[in-house]
Design a protein around this motif. Structure first.
Motif, PDB file in Angstrom:
ATOM      1  N   ILE A 251       0.875  -1.168   0.000  1.00  0.00           N
ATOM      2  CA  ILE A 251       0.000   0.000   0.000  1.00  0.00           C
ATOM      3  C   ILE A 251       0.913   1.219   0.000  1.00  0.00           C
ATOM      4  CG2 ILE A 251      -1.846   1.227   1.194  1.00  0.00           C
ATOM      5  CD1 ILE A 251      -2.559  -1.405   2.579  1.00  0.00           C
ATOM      6  N   ASP A 252       0.928   1.933  -1.082  1.00  0.00           N
ATOM      7  CA  ASP A 252       1.829   3.068  -1.253  1.00  0.00           C
ATOM      8  C   ASP A 252       1.014   4.348  -1.107  1.00  0.00           C
ATOM      9  OD1 ASP A 252       3.975   4.619  -1.776  1.00  0.00           O
ATOM     10  OD2 ASP A 252       4.040   4.236  -3.925  1.00  0.00           O
ATOM     11  N   ILE A 253       1.291   5.138  -0.083  1.00  0.00           N
ATOM     12  CA  ILE A 253       0.548   6.363   0.204  1.00  0.00           C
ATOM     13  C   ILE A 253       1.502   7.545   0.121  1.00  0.00           C
ATOM     14  CG2 ILE A 253      -0.837   7.603   1.924  1.00  0.00           C
ATOM     15  CD1 ILE A 253      -1.590   4.894   3.109  1.00  0.00           C
ATOM     16  N   GLU A 254       1.110   8.569  -0.618  1.00  0.00           N
ATOM     17  CA  GLU A 254       1.929   9.767  -0.758  1.00  0.00           C
ATOM     18  C   GLU A 254       1.114  10.983  -0.333  1.00  0.00           C
ATOM     19  OE1 GLU A 254       5.136   9.738  -1.569  1.00  0.00           O
ATOM     20  OE2 GLU A 254       5.109   7.562  -1.818  1.00  0.00           O
ATOM     21  N   MET A 255       1.740  11.870   0.461  1.00  0.00           N
ATOM     22  CA  MET A 255       1.071  13.065   0.968  1.00  0.00           C
ATOM     23  C   MET A 255       2.042  14.242   0.920  1.00  0.00           C
ATOM     24  SD  MET A 255      -0.337  11.191   4.430  1.00  0.00           S
ATOM     25  CE  MET A 255      -1.209  12.601   5.064  1.00  0.00           C
ATOM     26  N   SER A 256       1.512  15.407   0.614  1.00  0.00           N
ATOM     27  CA  SER A 256       2.300  16.638   0.674  1.00  0.00           C
ATOM     28  C   SER A 256       1.782  17.526   1.801  1.00  0.00           C
ATOM     29  CB  SER A 256       2.199  17.406  -0.652  1.00  0.00           C
ATOM     30  OG  SER A 256       2.762  16.668  -1.712  1.00  0.00           O
ATOM     31  N   PHE A 257       2.655  18.455   2.234  1.00  0.00           N
ATOM     32  CA  PHE A 257       2.288  19.475   3.231  1.00  0.00           C
ATOM     33  C   PHE A 257       1.857  18.859   4.562  1.00  0.00           C
ATOM     34  CE2 PHE A 257       0.750  21.010  -1.011  1.00  0.00           C
ATOM     35  CZ  PHE A 257       1.861  21.807  -1.293  1.00  0.00           C
ATOM     36  N   GLY A 259       3.316  16.606   8.320  1.00  0.00           N
ATOM     37  CA  GLY A 259       4.423  16.232   9.184  1.00  0.00           C
ATOM     38  C   GLY A 259       4.244  14.825   9.698  1.00  0.00           C
ATOM     39  N   GLU A 260       5.098  14.430  10.642  1.00  0.00           N
ATOM     40  CA  GLU A 260       5.065  13.068  11.160  1.00  0.00           C
ATOM     41  C   GLU A 260       3.710  12.728  11.781  1.00  0.00           C
ATOM     42  OE1 GLU A 260       8.208  12.317  13.859  1.00  0.00           O
ATOM     43  OE2 GLU A 260       9.809  12.791  12.421  1.00  0.00           O
ATOM     44  N   GLU A 261       3.135  13.652  12.525  1.00  0.00           N
ATOM     45  CA  GLU A 261       1.886  13.366  13.239  1.00  0.00           C
ATOM     46  C   GLU A 261       0.763  13.009  12.270  1.00  0.00           C
ATOM     47  OE1 GLU A 261       1.249  13.105  16.447  1.00  0.00           O
ATOM     48  OE2 GLU A 261       3.370  13.419  16.943  1.00  0.00           O
ATOM     49  N   GLU A 262       0.666  13.739  11.157  1.00  0.00           N
ATOM     50  CA  GLU A 262      -0.397  13.462  10.193  1.00  0.00           C
ATOM     51  C   GLU A 262      -0.206  12.099   9.531  1.00  0.00           C
ATOM     52  OE1 GLU A 262      -0.131  17.869  10.647  1.00  0.00           O
ATOM     53  OE2 GLU A 262       1.320  16.264  10.307  1.00  0.00           O
ATOM     54  N   VAL A 263       1.033  11.767   9.209  1.00  0.00           N
ATOM     55  CA  VAL A 263       1.301  10.468   8.595  1.00  0.00           C
ATOM     56  C   VAL A 263       0.975   9.342   9.573  1.00  0.00           C
ATOM     57  CG1 VAL A 263       3.080   8.980   7.602  1.00  0.00           C
ATOM     58  CG2 VAL A 263       3.049  11.422   7.055  1.00  0.00           C
ATOM     59  N   GLN A 264       1.392   9.498  10.827  1.00  0.00           N
ATOM     60  CA  GLN A 264       1.123   8.468  11.832  1.00  0.00           C
ATOM     61  C   GLN A 264      -0.373   8.326  12.091  1.00  0.00           C
ATOM     62  OE1 GLN A 264       3.533   9.984  15.007  1.00  0.00           O
ATOM     63  NE2 GLN A 264       5.398   8.947  14.297  1.00  0.00           N
ATOM     64  N   ALA A 265      -1.085   9.441  12.170  1.00  0.00           N
ATOM     65  CA  ALA A 265      -2.523   9.383  12.432  1.00  0.00           C
ATOM     66  C   ALA A 265      -3.258   8.695  11.287  1.00  0.00           C
ATOM     67  CB  ALA A 265      -3.073  10.789  12.642  1.00  0.00           C
ATOM     68  N   LEU A 266      -2.863   8.975  10.044  1.00  0.00           N
ATOM     69  CA  LEU A 266      -3.510   8.339   8.901  1.00  0.00           C
ATOM     70  C   LEU A 266      -3.252   6.834   8.906  1.00  0.00           C
ATOM     71  CD1 LEU A 266      -4.938   8.930   6.028  1.00  0.00           C
ATOM     72  CD2 LEU A 266      -2.634   8.483   5.146  1.00  0.00           C
ATOM     73  N   THR A 267      -2.014   6.434   9.160  1.00  0.00           N
ATOM     74  CA  THR A 267      -1.671   5.017   9.147  1.00  0.00           C
ATOM     75  C   THR A 267      -2.379   4.270  10.276  1.00  0.00           C
ATOM     76  OG1 THR A 267       0.495   5.583   8.243  1.00  0.00           O
ATOM     77  CG2 THR A 267       0.237   3.377   9.141  1.00  0.00           C
ATOM     78  N   GLU A 268      -2.402   4.866  11.462  1.00  0.00           N
ATOM     79  CA  GLU A 268      -3.094   4.230  12.582  1.00  0.00           C
ATOM     80  C   GLU A 268      -4.581   4.089  12.294  1.00  0.00           C
ATOM     81  OE1 GLU A 268      -0.084   5.957  16.053  1.00  0.00           O
ATOM     82  OE2 GLU A 268      -2.108   6.755  15.823  1.00  0.00           O
ATOM     83  N   GLY A 269      -5.177   5.113  11.713  1.00  0.00           N
ATOM     84  CA  GLY A 269      -6.597   5.038  11.369  1.00  0.00           C
ATOM     85  C   GLY A 269      -6.882   3.964  10.341  1.00  0.00           C
ATOM     86  N   LEU A 270      -5.974   3.819   9.369  1.00  0.00           N
ATOM     87  CA  LEU A 270      -6.144   2.787   8.345  1.00  0.00           C
ATOM     88  C   LEU A 270      -6.094   1.392   8.957  1.00  0.00           C
ATOM     89  CD1 LEU A 270      -6.327   1.726   5.464  1.00  0.00           C
ATOM     90  CD2 LEU A 270      -3.866   2.098   5.231  1.00  0.00           C
ATOM     91  N   THR A 285      -6.974   4.099  19.115  1.00  0.00           N
ATOM     92  CA  THR A 285      -5.948   4.996  18.583  1.00  0.00           C
ATOM     93  C   THR A 285      -5.906   6.251  19.447  1.00  0.00           C
ATOM     94  OG1 THR A 285      -7.542   5.994  17.052  1.00  0.00           O
ATOM     95  CG2 THR A 285      -6.217   4.164  16.216  1.00  0.00           C
ATOM     96  N   PRO A 286      -4.787   6.951  19.512  1.00  0.00           N
ATOM     97  CA  PRO A 286      -3.520   6.649  18.841  1.00  0.00           C
ATOM     98  C   PRO A 286      -2.808   5.457  19.474  1.00  0.00           C
ATOM     99  CG  PRO A 286      -3.246   8.519  20.297  1.00  0.00           C
ATOM    100  CD  PRO A 286      -4.709   8.186  20.322  1.00  0.00           C
ATOM    101  N   PHE A 287      -1.924   4.826  18.697  1.00  0.00           N
ATOM    102  CA  PHE A 287      -1.155   3.702  19.204  1.00  0.00           C
ATOM    103  C   PHE A 287      -0.149   4.184  20.240  1.00  0.00           C
ATOM    104  CE2 PHE A 287      -1.515   1.307  14.873  1.00  0.00           C
ATOM    105  CZ  PHE A 287      -2.880   1.193  15.068  1.00  0.00           C
ATOM    106  N   PRO A 288       0.221   3.291  21.177  1.00  0.00           N
ATOM    107  CA  PRO A 288       1.309   3.655  22.112  1.00  0.00           C
ATOM    108  C   PRO A 288       2.588   3.970  21.338  1.00  0.00           C
ATOM    109  CG  PRO A 288       0.184   1.656  22.830  1.00  0.00           C
ATOM    110  CD  PRO A 288      -0.315   1.946  21.444  1.00  0.00           C
ATOM    111  N   ARG A 289       3.284   4.996  21.774  1.00  0.00           N
ATOM    112  CA  ARG A 289       4.517   5.402  21.089  1.00  0.00           C
ATOM    113  C   ARG A 289       5.679   5.384  22.074  1.00  0.00           C
ATOM    114  NH1 ARG A 289       2.206  10.336  17.250  1.00  0.00           N
ATOM    115  NH2 ARG A 289       0.465   9.107  16.407  1.00  0.00           N
ATOM    116  N   MET A 290       6.832   5.062  21.554  1.00  0.00           N
ATOM    117  CA  MET A 290       8.013   4.912  22.389  1.00  0.00           C
ATOM    118  C   MET A 290       9.227   5.400  21.609  1.00  0.00           C
ATOM    119  SD  MET A 290       9.443   1.373  24.112  1.00  0.00           S
ATOM    120  CE  MET A 290       7.802   1.006  24.735  1.00  0.00           C
ATOM    121  N   ALA A 291      10.018   6.212  22.240  1.00  0.00           N
ATOM    122  CA  ALA A 291      11.241   6.692  21.595  1.00  0.00           C
ATOM    123  C   ALA A 291      12.243   5.548  21.463  1.00  0.00           C
ATOM    124  CB  ALA A 291      11.842   7.847  22.388  1.00  0.00           C
ATOM    125  N   TYR A 292      13.131   5.687  20.495  1.00  0.00           N
ATOM    126  CA  TYR A 292      14.145   4.652  20.261  1.00  0.00           C
ATOM    127  C   TYR A 292      14.976   4.418  21.512  1.00  0.00           C
ATOM    128  CZ  TYR A 292      18.426   2.487  18.510  1.00  0.00           C
ATOM    129  OH  TYR A 292      19.509   1.666  18.333  1.00  0.00           O
TER     130      TYR A 292
END
Length: 338
Positions: A251-257, A259-270, A285-292
């Motif tokens: 599944i190839d998704i491309e978005m302009s304009f 940031g990271e939050e919008e990409v993560q929110a879209l993927t989690e929603g999908l 959602t949102p999924f639990p997030r953890m820094a490296y």
């Protein structure tokens, strides 16, 4: 299939047309005349009664042949074998209470035939068309067209179809446009080797099958198409591994304009949408997030499995004076023991 297997000569379809699918009949259809077509899954001969399980892509329905009601049909059905392709015209009836099968979607009804047609007989198959048998993989692949008749394989294809439709619905509602891009393109400097396709028109020149539609992504983004997606085939001429195929779908998704939050929110929603549509599972959602750094500190890996909760424990203080040099030397050098 064979031209002359036992069980009679095939008949023409004629003006018959299927009215219903086998696996979708239920008590609401009782009393209705239907025309069904499919494959004979199983024949049970109980003397005066012959029970035929008729199968199509949606499931199975029981067809009952009674020697007292229709002796001609009963006699013909006794000669049917597994994987015969047949047509049945008859009336949907409720099963007797003691014959109801609660484990089957069609287990409360059966079909009483008034007319039948043998569309194509079949030879004995090299393995039973059932899910509960062990069949060597090479044999299954040799007879792939038979293997795909099994319910387990059939449901895999149905699930894939439902997943594709769910992805398209979600992304369409989110304002994305589905755009196809060419398979035959020029080679691009990416990580894997390209599959090459020789061209007849220009001797010695080749097309490449895309590892991903990268060039076309850039064209579309620059052209102002700022939200598009593909369910796209990718090709990579690499050595096979357990988790790698020479061709695959992504599944190839491309978005302009964004940031990271919008990409993560879209993927989690999908992903949440997919689990809800396919299995009825509600994914919060949102999924639990953890820094490296936190993942490495707590689990020692950047892809921790949070189901088990097996976090690393710092035991440096307890083993600082240990005679085991591996521990004590590490701590003395400023390290830790976990």
């Amino acid at each position: 299939m064979s031209d002359h297997p036992e069980g009679g000569m095939p008949q023409e379809l004629g003006d018959w047309r299927r009215t219903d699918m086998c696996g979708r009949l239920n008590a609401r259809d009782t009393g209705r005349e239907v025309v069904l077509m499919g494959w004979v899954s199983r024949v049970r001969d109980l003397g005066q009664l012959v029970f035929v399980e008729l199968r199509d892509i949606t499931g199975e329905i029981q067809v009952v042949f009674d020697a007292d009601d229709h002796p001609g049909l009963w006699s013909e059905a006794k000669g049917w074998r597994g994987e015969y392709v047949v047509g049945v015209r008859g009336v949907v009836a409720d099963r007797a209470p003691e014959a109801v099968n609660p484990d089957s979607p069609t287990g409360s009804v059966e079909v009483h035939p008034a007319e039948i047609r043998l569309l194509n007989p079949a030879e004995t198959t090299p393995f039973y068309i059932r899910d509960d048998i062990g069949v060597e993989e090479g044999l299954r692949l040799r007879y792939r067209y038979l293997d795909l008749r099994r319910g387990e394989m059939r449901q895999n294809l149905v699930l894939r179809d439902r997943a594709n439709r769910a992805v398209r619905d979600y992304l369409s509602d989110a304002g994305f446009l589905e755009v196809e891009t060419p398979y035959l393109t020029r080679s691009t400097p990416e990580g894997a080797r390209d599959y090459l396709v020789p061209t007849r028109g220009r001797r010695g020149e080749f097309y490449a099958l895309p590892q991903s539609p990268q060039l076309f992504k850039q064209l579309l983004m620059i052209s102002g198409l700022d939200r598009y997606y593909q369910l796209v085939r990718c090709f990579r001429d690499e050595d096979l591994r357990a988790d790698r195929q020479p061709e695959f779908t992504q599944i190839d998704i491309e978005m302009s304009f964004v940031g990271e939050e919008e990409v993560q929110a879209l993927t989690e929603g999908l992903l949440a949408h997919l689990f809800g549509e396919l299995w009825g599972v509600e994914v919060p959602t949102p999924f639990p997030r953890m820094a490296y750094a936190e993942a490495m500190e707590r689990y020692g890996t950047d892809k921790p499995d949070l189901r088990y909760g097996l976090e690393l424990c710092d035991v440096s203080e307890a083993v600082a004076d240990s005679a085991f040099r591996v521990f004590s030397s590490a701590i003395a050098a400023g390290g830790v023991v976990k």
